[in-house]
Each structure stands twice: as structure tokens, then as C-alpha cells.
Design an enzyme around this catalytic site. Structure first.
Site, mmCIF file in Angstrom:
data_model
loop_
_atom_site.group_PDB
_atom_site.id
_atom_site.type_symbol
_atom_site.label_atom_id
_atom_site.label_comp_id
_atom_site.label_asym_id
_atom_site.label_seq_id
_atom_site.Cartn_x
_atom_site.Cartn_y
_atom_site.Cartn_z
ATOM 1 N N SER A 1 0.864 -1.017 0.072
ATOM 2 C CA SER A 1 -0.114 -0.122 -0.044
ATOM 3 C C SER A 1 0.916 1.318 0.178
ATOM 4 C CB SER A 1 -0.869 0.079 1.258
ATOM 5 O OG SER A 1 -2.032 0.925 0.968
ATOM 6 N N ARG B 1 -11.828 6.415 9.285
ATOM 7 C CA ARG B 1 -11.431 5.104 9.615
ATOM 8 C C ARG B 1 -12.500 3.922 9.234
ATOM 9 N NH1 ARG B 1 -7.074 1.713 9.050
ATOM 10 N NH2 ARG B 1 -7.276 0.060 10.313
ATOM 11 N N ASP C 1 -8.312 -6.581 -4.649
ATOM 12 C CA ASP C 1 -8.115 -5.487 -4.227
ATOM 13 C C ASP C 1 -8.858 -4.335 -5.028
ATOM 14 O OD1 ASP C 1 -6.830 -3.042 -3.674
ATOM 15 O OD2 ASP C 1 -4.910 -3.848 -3.246
ATOM 16 N N HIS D 1 -7.971 -5.547 -0.551
ATOM 17 C CA HIS D 1 -6.584 -4.771 -0.080
ATOM 18 C C HIS D 1 -5.999 -5.229 0.926
ATOM 19 C CE1 HIS D 1 -3.610 -1.720 -0.631
ATOM 20 N NE2 HIS D 1 -3.939 -1.004 0.652
ATOM 21 N N ASP D 2 -6.621 -5.536 2.221
ATOM 22 C CA ASP D 2 -5.960 -5.958 3.480
ATOM 23 C C ASP D 2 -5.273 -7.341 3.119
ATOM 24 O OD1 ASP D 2 -6.156 -3.837 5.174
ATOM 25 O OD2 ASP D 2 -7.686 -4.405 6.204
#
Lengths: 386, 211
Positions: free
Chosen positions: A159, A229, A325, A358-359
Site C-alpha cells: 500500500s 477510519r 483489491d 486490499h488488506d
């Protein structure tokens, strides 16, 4: 002692702190000459005699230097990449000397907007200069210089960490033997900028943000930062992963309550994510670091011809993306890989099948681990590291 | 250097037809293997000939397996992704058993010789007597152990014979540096220089080309 470590409110965090930019300041992209400043960093393993086994791990937006600690000093959990970094692991700290520094502008020990501006004696707040990815990397080079390391064996990160990896290879190719930019891109997309802007607006809309002066006012824009967040967290996951984990399951109740309480597990989960984030992250740091990502475009100074950024670069690359992602897509990774190819660089480019979004780069993904491990070991052989 | 910790214990023996390709390659050169699969040839060349080797592979699984062995491989395909490589970037561009599966074989061939000083190309020969037999007497599309897939499922869409290929090289003004035909198991057939015999008896063909 630097100004940065003199703040009264903060108990000192464990780990190393280095004051840099005392004699020669850090020249920021914005034109500001900045310094002295502090970088907080962790190291794992031992630097070998010829200083050829150092791996710099670059952290993502909300990551920090505690990449492989067993117990994070604030969250109490294991470090964010302790699956990958450690003795006998893929980034083997029995073999490599691993360095991870909190980015400049961050809030876990490196100088950032919550620190005291020596000229005013007050927290910097929005007077802190705007930071770019290149600035983060320039600051890291000062740290690597101070550690006496000429060439890093590898620079690895996902990232925003991957953005730093690419910046390293563009600006200091002779100092990077191998590079693994993971789940990243050479630029931030319009969609990513858009999500960041939503997050920043949430912070700024919180009355407790106080125009950025919340520290002086003794307040904390917790609600705004938590919403930021929550939004961001959704973008790090994928639709199938969210549905698999939560579906439409209800939170500790048998039926919907006809209210705005957190009926659904996903709501409860997001609220928890938001709430725990504000305990460890500074709102202004969030603004500055998201901005740094937005400004990132490695091809800009080459009129969009990305390949020119890597001309003559001898670094070995392993570009990794994850199929689900949608923040940093495989298509973006392929643009990077194609540019590296066009510059005759040594590049591997792999898409890992995963539905975790993405994580995924932070999670248990055996295929990814296999690829990263093979790449590092192949590079180690090339570098003559046993 | 060779057989380091990253390379799982390989007995350095590879498929017979790949060995014939490997034998054409000088040590220490730059090699691009297009359609490199699990990296059998690329890994062999890297270990035993110390080439600076790169691979291009369509399947994710192949790419993953290659990179996990420490081989630099990109996901991509011959039709779409050769354009990025600079002119003359490699000494050899290898296209093994893949030409017949490309959309535009002629363009791919010319790309091979733009990127590589020499191209090494192998393909199944449809001039082989059994293919002719299948069509003439069985009235069916050729099928054999090397081409086991039915016509409606095969990725192979551009079949040719040795003579067809030679004609294309002539049309494109390419020099045939070396050529040979292989039997069903991939071993070289010694047939002298008669292309018509080769075309009749060779199961696969292997060419080394230059511009």
C-alpha cells in the site's frame, strides 16, 4: 534532544529514536527546509559485517514501526506484519537486519503535527509542512545513512509502503538491491483520492477538531477520525469478504430493533474499528499522510512516461497484487510492471487470487507468502547472502 | 551459486524438447522465455547456463510457481504484452509450443525478432503423416498425445506445417539459422536437409531464426 521528543503529553514509546537533519536539513518537496526532526524506528536481527543484509520495511497509512513486535506498545497486539517478519519467517530476522521507521508526519514517535513547533512552543497542528512520499523516503535515507548502510538488500512494503518502495527505486536505485512493491501503485487514483477526501472532511467536520488546534484546546476529534477510519476500512476489504464474515447477521439480538442502534454485526465491527483507531492515531497525522498518498504520482515529472522513472535501474522487482483489491488493482500493478519491463528492469509480476481485498497483504495468504519467500531467497542468492 | 537454497532440489534433467532448445543457447546470455509455464526451461538455463533469464506466462499459477523458485516472471501473453520490451533487449526470445495458440502469429514472430537478436520457436507440425492420415482417412481433426484436446476446446487456433512456417519466414525475410524436427517424445529426428521429409515425419518442429 530534539524538539520532537520534548512533548509533555506523550510517554516515550519503546524503540529507537534518531534525531536527523541537525546539520543538513531535510529538503521537503514543498520547498521547506525542515529539521531537526526525529525518526522513531525498530530494528530486528543483526547487521552483518559488510552491511549487506539490511531490509527496510515500509509501513502503510495507519501502520507503524512496530512491524514484528510481539506486543505493540499501544494496541497490545502483535506487530502488523509479524506473520512475515521474524526469526525463521519469510523475512527472516535470523538472517536479515530489518529496519522499519515511522514515517515523518506520523504519530508514533517520528516528528509529526502533534509535536511541538520549536518556533512557537505549541503543537504544529496545520502549521506542520505538507509531506510527500518522496519526503518520507528522503527522511528514511538520512536514517539509513546514519546507520552506515550504503545499499539496502531489499525495500519491501504494501500500500503506501509500496509507494515508498517505488520512490526508493526511482530516486535511489543504486541503494536498493531488491524491491517488493505490494498492493500498490505508482500513483493514487481519483477514487482513492476521493475516499481520502471523505475521511479528511469527516475529521474536519468534527467540532472537536478545532481547525486543527484540538491539542491546544484539550480536545480530540474522535468521532470524525472514527468515521474516516470506518470509511477507509470498507475500501480495504471486498464485497465477498465482508459478506462472508458478516452477511446480514445481527449483533447480539434476535431481531431488528427499528432504531439506529448497531443492529448489524458489520455496523458494530466498523464502530469498533473506528473507536480503536482513535486511541492510536492522531487526526492531523491522518490528514497529512493521506495527503502524501494523494500527491503521489511517480510519472508526473516524466510527463506520464513511467518507464523513464526506472531507466538504468538495476534493482530486482517483485510486483504483487491481489485479485479482489479495488484500492490498488492488478491493472495498476501491471502498469508498473510494464514500465519496469520497458526500462529493461528485472521484474516479476504476480497477481494473487484472494477475495480479501486490499488488506490481503496483511493476512494469511499462502500463495503470497510463497511468492515473497521465493523472491527474497532468489535475491539473497544473487546478492551472495547465505 | 547454482542449486542454492531457493531452488528446490532439481535433478537437472528437463523435457527432451526443452533440452534441445537449451542446447542452442550460449551461456551468460539474456533470454526471454515466452510461455515459460512452471519455469522448467528458464530455471534450467539460469542454473546451468547462468543466463540472465526472464519469463512471460499466461497462467497465474505458472507465474507464482516461477517466482517462488526465484525466477523473474511476469504474468502476460504473447499477443498483448511483448510491445513493452525494448528493441534488442534479449539475445534469445524463446516461444516454445505457443505460436499456434497466439491470435496473430506473424506479428508475434516479428516481435520476437525485435526484442531478441535470435528467436527460438517450436510448434506442433500439422504436416506430420498422422495428421494427414486423420484428415484424409478418418475425416477428423488430428488428435494425438501431444495435441490431446478436442477442436472445440483447444487453445491452439493457428496450426501450420513445417512448409507453411518456412514460407512465412521467407515472406518475412527471416533467416533460418537452424531447424530440426522432433518425434512424438520430443527427440530429434535425423532426416538430413529434406524439408519435405521433415514435414512428413516430424511431430514437432524447432527453428532458430534471425533477421
Amino acid at each position: 534532544m530534539s524538539t520532537a521528543t520534548n512533548t509533555k503529553k506523550r510517554p516515550p514509546l519503546p524503540g529507537h529514536h534518531m534525531v536527523l537533519g541537525e546539520t543538513e536539513k531535510l529538503r521537503l518537496d514543498s520547498g521547506v527546509e525542515f529539521g531537526p526532526f526525529t525518526l522513531a524506528y525498530q530494528t530486528y536481527g543483526e547487521l552483518n559485517a559488510d552491511k549487506s543484509n539490511a531490509i527496510l520495511v515500509c509501513h502503510a497509512l495507519t501502520g507503524d514501526q512496530y512491524v514484528a513486535d510481539d506486543v505493540h506498545p499501544i494496541t497490545g497486539k502483535a506487530g502488523w506484519w509479524s506473520e512475515i517478519v521474524g526469526p525463521g519467517k519469510i523475512i527472516d530476522t535470523d538472517k536479515y537486519f530489518v529496519i522499519c521507521s515511522n514515517v515523518i508526519g506520523g504519530c508514533l514517535g517520528s516528528t509529526g503535527p502533534k509535536d511541538v513547533n520549536p518556533e512557537t512552543g505549541k503543537p504544529w497542528g496545520l502549521d506542520f509542512p505538507v509531506i510527500t512520499i518522496a519526503d518520507m523516503v528522503r527522511a528514511q535515507t538520512m536514517l539509513i545513512d546514519a546507520l552506515g548502510i550504503d545499499m539496502l538488500f531489499a525495500v519491501i512494503g504494501g500500500s503506501m509502503g509500496g509507494m515508498q518502495v517505488l520512490e526508493w527505486c526511482k530516486s535511489y536505485p543504486e541503494r536498493v538491491y531488491a524491491a517488493a512493491p505490494i498492493a500498490t501503485s505508482f500513483r493514487h487514483s481519483a477514487q482513492n483520492i476521493a475516499f481520502h477526501e471523505v475521511g479528511r472532511q469527516a475529521v474536519m467536520a468534527d467540532p472537536d477538531w478545532c481547525g486543527g488546534n484540538y491539542l491546544l484546546e484539550g480536545k480530540k476529534p474522535s468521532r470524525g477520525l472514527a468515521v474516516a477510519r470506518m470509511t477507509a476500512h470498507i475500501t480495504y476489504l471486498s464485497q465477498p469478504a465482508l459478506h462472508r464474515k458478516f452477511g446480514r447477521k445481527l449483533q447480539n439480538r434476535g431481531a431488528i430493533t427499528y432504531s439506529f442502534d448497531n443492529d448489524f454485526q458489520i455496523e458494530s465491527y466498523l464502530r469498533h474499528q473506528g473507536k480503536s483507531f482513535v486511541d492510536r492515531f492522531d487526526a492531523n497525522s491522518y490528514l497529512y499522510i493521506t495527503r502524501a498518498m494523494d500527491y503521489f504520482d511517480l510519472s508526473l515529472e516524466y510527463d506520464g512516461r513511467l518507464a523513464e522513472a526506472f531507466q538504468g535501474c538495476k534493482t530486482r522487482f517483485c510486483v504483487v497484487s491481489f485479485s479482489s483489491d479495488w484500492c490498488f488493482t492488478t491493472a495498476e500493478s501491471r502498469i508498473v510492471a510494464h514500465a519496469l519491463n520497458a526500462a529493461s528492469c528485472n521484474v516479476s509480476c504476480v497477481e494473487i487470487e484472494s477475495d480479501k481485498g486490499h488488506d490481503a497483504f496483511l493476512l494469511d495468504e499462502p500463495d503470497f507468502h510463497m511468492v515473497l519467500s521465493g523472491f527474497i531467497e532468489g535475491a539473497a542468492e544473487g546478492r551472495g547472502l547465505k | 551459486m547454482s542449486n542454492g537454497a531457493d531452488v528446490p532440489a532439481h535433478s537437472d534433467r528437463i523435457r527432451v524438447d526443452l533440452q534441445l532448445i537449451a542446447d542452442m543457447i550460449d551461456p551468460g546470455t539474456r533470454v526471454l522465455d515466452i510461455g515459460c509455464g512452471d519455469g522448467e526451461l528458464l530455471g534450467y538455463l539460469t542454473r546451468t547456463k547462468k543466463v540472465d533469464g526472464r519469463g512471460l506466462e499466461l497462467s497465474n499459477e505458472g507465474v507464482r510457481n516461477c517466482v517462488a523458485q526465484g525466477l523473474p516472471v511476469m504474468q502476460g501473453d504473447a499477443d498483448r504484452d511483448l510491445g513493452d520490451y525494448p528493441d534488442g533487449a534479449f539475445d534469445y526470445a524463446i516461444l516454445s509450443q505457443t505460436l499456434q495458440a497466439t491470435q496473430r502469429p506473424k506479428e508475434v514472430l516479428s516481435e520476437l525478432l525485435r526484442i531478441g537478436k535470435q528467436a527460438i520457436v517450436s510448434f506442433p507440425n500439422f504436416g506430420h503423416w498422422r495428421a494427414r492420415f486423420d484428415l484424409m482417412f478418418r475425416g477428423r481433426m488430428p488428435q494425438n498425445p501431444n495435441l490431446p484436446i478436442m477442436w472445440y476446446e483447444t487453445p491452439n487456433i493457428h496450426f501450420c506445417t513445417v512448409l507453411d512456417f518456412v514460407a512465412l519466414c521467407e515472406e518475412m525475410n527471416l533467416t533460418i539459422e537452424r531447424s530440426m524436427v522432433l518425434n512424438e517424445s520430443g527427440s530429434k529426428l535425423s532426416l538430413g536437409s529434406q524439408t519435405r521429409f521433415s514435414n512428413f515425419l516430424g511431430n514437432q518442429a524447432l527453428f532458430m531464426l534471425s533477421k
